[in-house]
Design an enzyme around this catalytic site. Structure first.
Site, mmCIF file in Angstrom:
data_model
loop_
_atom_site.group_PDB
_atom_site.id
_atom_site.type_symbol
_atom_site.label_atom_id
_atom_site.label_comp_id
_atom_site.label_asym_id
_atom_site.label_seq_id
_atom_site.Cartn_x
_atom_site.Cartn_y
_atom_site.Cartn_z
ATOM 1 C CG HIS A 125 51.804 39.023 35.363
ATOM 2 N ND1 HIS A 125 51.111 38.417 36.306
ATOM 3 C CD2 HIS A 125 52.462 40.020 36.164
ATOM 4 C CE1 HIS A 125 51.553 38.426 37.680
ATOM 5 N NE2 HIS A 125 52.392 39.578 37.424
ATOM 6 C CG ASP A 174 49.788 35.068 35.107
ATOM 7 O OD1 ASP A 174 50.296 35.441 34.249
ATOM 8 O OD2 ASP A 174 49.690 35.938 36.241
ATOM 9 N N GLY A 216 56.367 42.760 42.534
ATOM 10 C CA GLY A 216 57.955 41.993 42.576
ATOM 11 C C GLY A 216 57.576 40.899 43.096
ATOM 12 C CG ASN A 217 55.899 39.343 46.980
ATOM 13 O OD1 ASN A 217 55.688 40.397 47.822
ATOM 14 N ND2 ASN A 217 56.975 38.514 47.463
ATOM 15 C CB SER A 218 54.130 38.596 40.374
ATOM 16 O OG SER A 218 53.046 39.746 40.564
ATOM 17 N N GLY A 262 31.965 25.716 26.720
ATOM 18 C CA GLY A 262 31.027 26.650 25.830
ATOM 19 C C GLY A 262 29.715 27.156 26.350
ATOM 20 C CB VAL A 263 27.953 27.055 29.210
ATOM 21 C CG1 VAL A 263 27.667 25.615 28.515
ATOM 22 C CG2 VAL A 263 28.972 26.738 30.434
#
Length: 372
Positions: free
Chosen positions: A102, A132, A207-209, A260-261
């Site tokens: 992101h 991510d 900003g830490n991301s 797929g559940v």
């Protein structure tokens, strides 16, 4: 150096100076000075707010060991409006840089700045929106950079950790906390959760991301993902990152396993409605037509009303994968993410019509989704 880079450099210096002013005015002493407190018996306690001098020294040592490997990540934008995105990242031992997906968005190139103020351009070589995570290939890496490595084991709850990065644009920052929880599931814009995440009380801000959450040995336990409040933050676990990052470097993408559940955790109310002996496992409530579980598992097909709520009944309750207990939904997600791959056949232990039995399910690749 371009005007764009000069603008970033000037902004960082202003923010760094502002940060020093705020710290000095708030505390009136240096970060390593002891703080005098009065005990209940009237004597002074000069150990400091965050531990004794030895502890403070360990934090300082780890900071000096790690901080050269931490970078500011900026995504280009109009020069008069500043960057479109900003976050943190860190260099691995092979000189690739890891950050959040992101943070980089749809960019093919980003700008990195190291602690020594050196700027370099980095190519985005791989991204995975589901976890991510993004991997960057910088044109240059300063000589002072050694590279960081991921821990191999899940951290212990209560273990001390340090978060390094660029919160609110303040460069080369560090905060301290503990591992508050493990195996958390985080919401993802793709609609699938990010499993096996680390919870921490280390202060995390925009900003830490993308920055590292490290042990007191300087190893990465997680990639900072988000801060929910002053005392709750999250990081993508090193165990998941260690599976995803090599594939992003090799192929530019990562394929996640898919059952797929749809499931619900078995709580006491659901267990009672389904005549289960204990409130453990996950009830299959939905099966994607044509998916891996179609024809293998059975979904809830009834319901009972408790108060104003309809409790689903019938269907399989998954209680183990490959003999490993699955007590809840987070454990199911973590097991699939960390122990399996598309194409694997797995043994699922289920409770069906009150009886335990084992079924074989072949996992597929998670389908593409519309989203970031």
């Amino acid at each position: 150096m371009s005007d764009h880079q000069q603008a970033h450099r000037s902004r960082r210096r202003v923010l760094c100076g502002l940060g020093a002013t705020v710290v000095a005015s708030a505390f009136g002493t240096s970060a390593t000075a002891a703080t005098v407190r009065t005990r209940q018996d009237g004597t002074d306690d000069t150990d400091g707010l965050n531990g004794d001098a030895d502890t403070a020294g360990r934090y300082a040592d780890i900071y000096e060991e790690v901080i050269d490997d931490v970078v500011l990540v900026t995504v280009g934008g109009p020069e008069d409006e500043g960057p479109e995105g900003m976050g943190s990242g860190f260099v691995l031992e092979d000189d690739y840089v890891v950050t959040n997906n992101h943070v980089v968005g749809d960019a093919s190139e980003v700008e990195l700045q190291f602690r020594d103020e050196q700027w370099t351009t980095a190519e985005v070589v791989g991204t995975d929106a589901h976890s991510d995570i993004a991997v960057l290939d910088p044109e240059e890496v300063p000589d002072a950079v050694d590279g960081l490595s991921f821990v191999e084991e899940t951290p212990t709850i209560g273990q001390e950790v340090l978060a390094l990065g660029n919160p609110l644009g303040f460069d080369a920052s560090i905060t301290q906390g503990i591992v508050s929880g493990v195996d958390r599931s985080l919401p993802s814009p793709t609609g699938f959760s990010i499993p096996a995440a680390i919870q921490t009380d280390a202060s995390l801000n925009p900003g830490n991301s993308g920055g590292p959450l490290v042990t007191l040995e300087g190893e990465v336990v997680g990639i900072v993902f988000a801060g929910a409040s002053q005392t709750i933050g999250f990081a993508i676990s090193a165990q998941l990152a260690d599976r995803v990052v090599p594939e992003l470097i090799e192929t530019g993408e990562y394929t996640h396993p898919y059952m797929g559940v749809g499931v619900l955790p078995v709580d006491p109310v659901l267990a009672d409605a389904n005549d289960l002996e204990e409130a453990r496992g996950v009830l299959v409530t939905e099966i994607v037509p044509g998916g891996p579980a179609d024809g293998v598992l059975e979904a809830a097909d009834g319901g009972t009303v408790t108060g104003d709520t309809v409790i689903p009944t019938g269907g399989d309750v998954i209680v183990a994968i490959e003999d490993e207990p699955i007590p809840n939904q987070d454990a199911l997600s973590a097991s699939l993410a960390l122990e399996t791959s598309p194409g694997d056949s797995i043994d699922l232990e289920v409770i069906r019509d009150g009886e335990r039995e084992t079924v074989d399910l072949e996992l597929e690749e998670r389908p593409a989704v519309d989203g970031p």
